[in-house]
Design an enzyme around this catalytic site. Sequence first.
Site, PDB file in Angstrom:
ATOM      1  CG  ASP A   1       6.511   3.023  -1.388  1.00  0.00           C
ATOM      2  OD1 ASP A   1       7.130   3.169  -0.534  1.00  0.00           O
ATOM      3  OD2 ASP A   1       6.012   2.486  -2.276  1.00  0.00           O
TER       4      ASP A   1
ATOM      5  CG  HIS B   1       5.894   1.538   2.131  1.00  0.00           C
ATOM      6  ND1 HIS B   1       7.172   1.316   1.230  1.00  0.00           N
ATOM      7  CD2 HIS B   1       5.290   0.530   3.168  1.00  0.00           C
ATOM      8  CE1 HIS B   1       7.273   0.508   1.662  1.00  0.00           C
ATOM      9  NE2 HIS B   1       6.134  -0.402   2.414  1.00  0.00           N
TER      10      HIS B   1
ATOM     11  CG  ASP C   1       2.910  -1.970   1.240  1.00  0.00           C
ATOM     12  OD1 ASP C   1       1.804  -0.496   1.441  1.00  0.00           O
ATOM     13  OD2 ASP C   1       2.804  -1.953   0.734  1.00  0.00           O
ATOM     14  CD  GLU C   2       6.424  -4.210   3.062  1.00  0.00           C
ATOM     15  OE1 GLU C   2       6.623  -5.378   2.335  1.00  0.00           O
ATOM     16  OE2 GLU C   2       6.612  -3.223   2.128  1.00  0.00           O
TER      17      GLU C   2
ATOM     18  CD1 TRP D   1      -0.475  -6.738   0.814  1.00  0.00           C
ATOM     19  CD2 TRP D   1       1.799  -7.361  -0.190  1.00  0.00           C
ATOM     20  NE1 TRP D   1       1.341  -6.288   1.012  1.00  0.00           N
ATOM     21  CE2 TRP D   1       2.095  -6.726   1.376  1.00  0.00           C
ATOM     22  CE3 TRP D   1       3.480  -8.284  -0.503  1.00  0.00           C
ATOM     23  CZ2 TRP D   1       2.799  -7.277   1.863  1.00  0.00           C
ATOM     24  CZ3 TRP D   1       4.065  -8.019   0.386  1.00  0.00           C
ATOM     25  CH2 TRP D   1       4.388  -7.203   1.396  1.00  0.00           C
TER      26      TRP D   1
ATOM     27  CG  PHE E   1       4.273  -9.421 -14.151  1.00  0.00           C
ATOM     28  CD1 PHE E   1       4.588 -10.626 -12.725  1.00  0.00           C
ATOM     29  CD2 PHE E   1       3.446  -9.157 -14.865  1.00  0.00           C
ATOM     30  CE1 PHE E   1       3.608 -10.940 -13.660  1.00  0.00           C
ATOM     31  CE2 PHE E   1       2.209  -9.687 -15.800  1.00  0.00           C
ATOM     32  CZ  PHE E   1       2.513 -11.086 -14.375  1.00  0.00           C
TER      33      PHE E   1
ATOM     34  CD1 TRP F   1       6.067  -5.153  -6.240  1.00  0.00           C
ATOM     35  CD2 TRP F   1       5.854  -2.618  -5.351  1.00  0.00           C
ATOM     36  NE1 TRP F   1       4.942  -5.013  -5.354  1.00  0.00           N
ATOM     37  CE2 TRP F   1       4.543  -2.883  -5.291  1.00  0.00           C
ATOM     38  CE3 TRP F   1       5.977  -1.511  -5.195  1.00  0.00           C
ATOM     39  CZ2 TRP F   1       3.731  -3.328  -4.938  1.00  0.00           C
ATOM     40  CZ3 TRP F   1       5.084  -1.044  -4.344  1.00  0.00           C
ATOM     41  CH2 TRP F   1       4.076  -1.723  -4.270  1.00  0.00           C
TER      42      TRP F   1
ATOM     43  CD  GLU G   1      11.218  -1.755  -4.206  1.00  0.00           C
ATOM     44  OE1 GLU G   1      10.668  -2.579  -5.789  1.00  0.00           O
ATOM     45  OE2 GLU G   1      10.690  -1.867  -3.493  1.00  0.00           O
TER      46      GLU G   1
END
Length: 764
Positions: free
Chosen positions: A191, A266, A331-332, A398, A424, A473, A475
């Site tokens: 990522d 990403h 994604d994204e 997702w 989660f 994830w 972060e």
Amino acid sequence: MKIKLIFILSLTATICIAQRPVSIIPQPVSVQQQPGNFILTGNTAIQYNPQQKDLKKVVDIFNLQIINITGFVLPVNTIKTTSIQLSIEKLATIGDEGYNMNITSKGITIKANTRAGIINGIQSLLQTLPAIRTNVTLEIPCMRITDYPRFKYRGMHLDVSRHFFGPELIKEYIDLIASYKMNVFHWHLVDDQGWRIEIKKYPKLTSIGAWRVDQNDKIWASRPQAKPGEKPIYGGYYTQEQIKEIIAYAAQRNVTIVPEIELPGHVASAIASYPQLSCTQQLQLPLTGGNYTGMSSNYCAGNDSVFSFLENVLTEVINLFPSQYIHIGGDEVDKTPWKKCTKCQARIKNEGLKNEEELQSYFIKRIEKFVTAKKRKIIGWDEILEGGLAPTATVMSWRGEAGGIEAAKMKHDVIMTPGKPVYFDHYQAGPEGEPIAIGGMNTLKNVYDYEPVPAELNAEEAKYVLGAQANLWTEYITTAEHVEYMILPRMPALAEVVWSPRENRNWQSFNERLQNHFRAYGQKGLRYCPGNYTVSIKPVAQNGKLLVTLSSEIMNSEIVYSTDGTEPTLNSNRYTAPVEINSSVLLKTSSLLNGRIMGVQAARQSFVMHRGIGKNVTYLNPVSRYYMADGPNSLTDGVRGTNAVGKYWHGFSAKDMIAIIDLGETKTIQSIALGCLQNYNDWIFLPQSVKFEISVNGTDFEEIQTVSNLISINEKNAQFDFKTSFPAKGAKFIRVTAKNNVCPPGHSGEGKPGWIFADEIIVE
Ligand code: ACM
Ligand code: ZN
């Protein structure tokens, strides 16, 4: 001889009285407890047919687990007083991962079609034993179990880019996955903030891309981008040797590792390592947090050398990982850099693509072709549907379930992993007093109640749903303890969802069984959340009465509450039955366990009593199905929303809200108000104006007043009651028309319709 036999039988019968209930998670398909116990001793042998070579390692691991709790090494394939027999046979109905286990006082047999089934049987057996070293007699209740999974894909994801976790934690994670009969570990290795897998051909991916400037003292979302000269010292990566060892470790536990090599977005970490991979080709440092401003995060889709790079990377990945699936992200992707890049634009033109969405699809399909040629299959996040789905792709849904539903209808395999409820990284309790999380609430019960097959799919389409997965994830997660806390006990809840037959799912039973698992976590030093101790407040307004139900996920907890604005204490009212609200109050409530208030802040909800309570409301334009609050009568339930996009707001998108209340009989009223929210960043604006009308017959309406909005549309956050007061009048019907606003100049949705959020129509 005969006398002795009778004596033994009667002894067995005596033992049966003291038999413990078993608390296996996930709940097996069928458990028949029988009188008696098996007693495991140092004189118990493990037996298997050595020609079933697959079982050698299974036995070794099982024996290690037994040593941990008993201290003795069980002899293998010798004749002893009792035995545990493992046997691979041809068995009907239980499939590739199922097992039959029979526990009698003489011995235990586990039979399965495959090694995987034997491993799953052993997991059930281990859950009947103590979690840690003990000197107590190891009694296992006699029973017969037939068991097999509902879904073949039962996954857990872990993001090791946002924070790096070493091999020890990865093995612990795999152990936990396996102990609940989950069978896929989705390893998010790439990522923006770190590249975590050694690629021999591109050493800079890990010498540069795995390290960032340490900003752990700052909140993730508000970290400034590192400046040239600052030392990137925080991070880490896995060598290929470590990865091989982890893959083998997982395989021995029936866990397949699906590696994720994110593309085409990403990947700021890859671009920091090799700037020529991006459209701008400019040097940058790996990202330190969630601030992307000015950074390249995409591969250039117009540059063929990017594809050569990716093919070389994927070749090494495929050589390492035996998994049938390779996850390629998708994604994204912020398409802006592609819009500005001459190479990307040339690709669009030369390939006859319509736009950047189709360019993304081109990118994924080109990678898919490569992966397919290597006899593997791709999985991508649901954005890979945009611009055309690659022919053999499996979709990971997702952003809710819509992508999964669309893909299943197109006859593509699907893995369900919707943000609600299986992310989660979201809160599971609190949120006050909980470790900071990314937002939203996915409680244990939300997870337990999840159904992976959406009602929109027919039986044929439902077959494409391979299973479900929870994503973690990281972060906001930096330690092993925090990882444990976020998955325990939500992972066991998901395990039961994806393993047990739907009709066997039972929250009360799960919660009871979970208590033993909590004890085991405590004994093993694993950190876990006891469930959502925050009391759930559910109002029901009917026939002019407002009743409130309070509940907590915590087994054996009590609930205390106050309605006078004070914080609830041990001496406050105990909740025993729905509370009737008779006046406008602020209700505060906490759960109590073992004589202690749980959580740092009571749950709170304000209620307003008025003459419209419990009356039916109809709408001329539909309410958003995502913001339904408590259902159609949310505007007359007495429940006020808080100053945030919470659950008690009713949302209306792009159209006016036109609500009609039927008071049931003509009543004398003298004021009407509509409560509304403004939340600029979420495109929610106070209505331009609100018109109030009344009627006695439901056809002829008399306008009372149109109240204008006096609060600026640029205000970030506001809550306002539009209110009209008038000399008393008789009315049976009230019509409230709130005029929708558009996003103002300078807003990211400039010129587009906004949302109206309303919480209550207050009639006095
Ligand atoms: C994702 O959460 N961006 C897949
Ligand atoms: Zn480009």
